[in-house]
Design an enzyme around this catalytic site. Structure first.
Site, PDB file in Angstrom:
ATOM      1  CB  CYS B 124      -0.585  -0.263   1.174  1.00 33.65           C
ATOM      2  SG  CYS B 124      -1.456   1.793   1.493  1.00 33.65           S
ATOM      3  CB  CYS B 127      -1.620   4.611   4.507  1.00 34.68           C
ATOM      4  SG  CYS B 127      -3.406   3.979   3.670  1.00 34.68           S
ATOM      5  CB  CYS B 129      -4.419  -0.776   3.400  1.00 36.02           C
ATOM      6  SG  CYS B 129      -5.477   1.088   3.003  1.00 36.02           S
TER       7      CYS B 129
END
Lengths: 102, 221
Positions: B124, B127, B129
């Site tokens: 990700c 961020c 995820c």
């Protein structure tokens, strides 16, 4: 196709369509990484309609929902100096408003 | 939350010691970091204003602690042994794991399968995820900026550094988990496990193999 009454409009793309990521740099929270702007890829699948994260980020309700697709790119299309074979790919989730036909 | 901050300033009297329950340091005191302190303060305010209860916070922590790679390992091992289940899992991951009592907490699950010709890797970039309800909390390296940037532009080098060397004929498929989908990699079933049951197979399915940074463990010879 399935009707999504609370969505912005009918979806514009289907699996297999060639698309290009829009090049734009609006301020604020945007859910598209810079590395993919301007790159061409192929719709791998339609994921459904989801609340717009670019609105949710500021406490809005995220409506109307946005169509979300997975777009598959060739790594050699993304990176000029990609160190790997031609068939390596990258899949990214893209909201429809970041796509244009290619 | 709609009241004028000025008129309520007396109510924000949180100038007391915050008791930590996650202190694993050797000494008897340590300083709370800025973000840790803010999160504690926010939790206290939410409880004070009856937005959540202390029990709900505890129950959710308990739920998250119950999530871990064993949940994913069972899903993968079942798919290895049951072709119908595997087909459903690949077609509609969210509904299929829901049938096993596993929620995706508002996201959708996409299962991607490693084969002799395809190797999948999840990252990700924006961020961190991660399919937390299936794998628990992500490892620190998954959240690091180094992994998040390098996994997209030099995945083969990153894989090599984790000990996973792939032949050129294998396609590396990186999945940037940047929105509403969560990804679970189905590693290749190791050779030599014919006739094994789900429990035995699940032992071979590691967290790293479900992120795609490694393959499943090989059975002992």
């Amino acid at each position: 196709m399935t009707e999504i009454p609370d969505c912005i409009a009918e979806k514009r793309y289907s699996s297999g369509d060639t698309v290009q990521i829009i090049v734009a740099f609006p301020p604020g929270h945007r859910r598209i990484p810079d590395y993919i702007k301007g790159k061409k890829g192929v719709i791998e699948r339609y994921c459904g309609a989801f609340k717009n994260p670019e609105e949710l980020a500021y406490g809005f309700d995220g409506e109307p929902k946005r169509h979300l697709y997975r777009v598959r790119f060739k790594q050699t299309e993304i990176w000029d100096a990609y160190d790997g074979p031609e068939h390596d790919t990258l899949d990214l989730e893209v909201q429809e408003h970041w796509l244009k036909p290619a | 939350m709609t009241s004028n901050p000025g008129e309520n300033s007396d109510n924000y009297d949180h100038d007391h010691e915050v008791l930590k329950y996650n202190d694993d340091s050797a000494h008897d005191y340590d300083e709370m970091g800025r973000y840790e302190l803010m999160s504690e303060a926010l939790k206290e305010l939410l409880i004070e204003r009856n937005v959540v209860s202390a029990s709900e916070v505890r129950e959710y922590l308990d739920f998250m602690d119950s999530r871990g790679e064993h949940v994913g390992a069972e899903i993968i091992a079942k798919a290895w042994t049951d072709p119908d289940f595997k087909r459903q899992l690949m077609t509609d991951g969210t509904a299929t794991v829901a049938g096993m009592g596993v929620t995706m907490a508002g996201a959708e699950l996409i299962v991607v399968e490693n084969t002799d010709d395809i190797h999948n890797l999840v990252v990700c970039t924006l961020c961190s995820c991660y399919p937390r309800t299936i794998l628990g909390l992500p490892p620190d390296w998954y959240k690091s900026k180094v992994y998040r940037s390098r996994a997209v532009h030099e995945p083969r080098a990153v894989l090599r550094e984790f000990g996973t060397i792939l032949a050129d004929h294998v396609s590396v498929r990186v999945h940037d988990s940047n929105a509403d989908m969560r990804y679970l990699v189905m590693p290749k079933r190791p050779v030599g496990t014919e006739g094994w049951n789900i429990l035995q197979l699940a032992e071979l399915v590691t967290r790293d193999s479900m992120i795609g940074i490694a393959g499943a463990q090989q059975p002992p010879v």
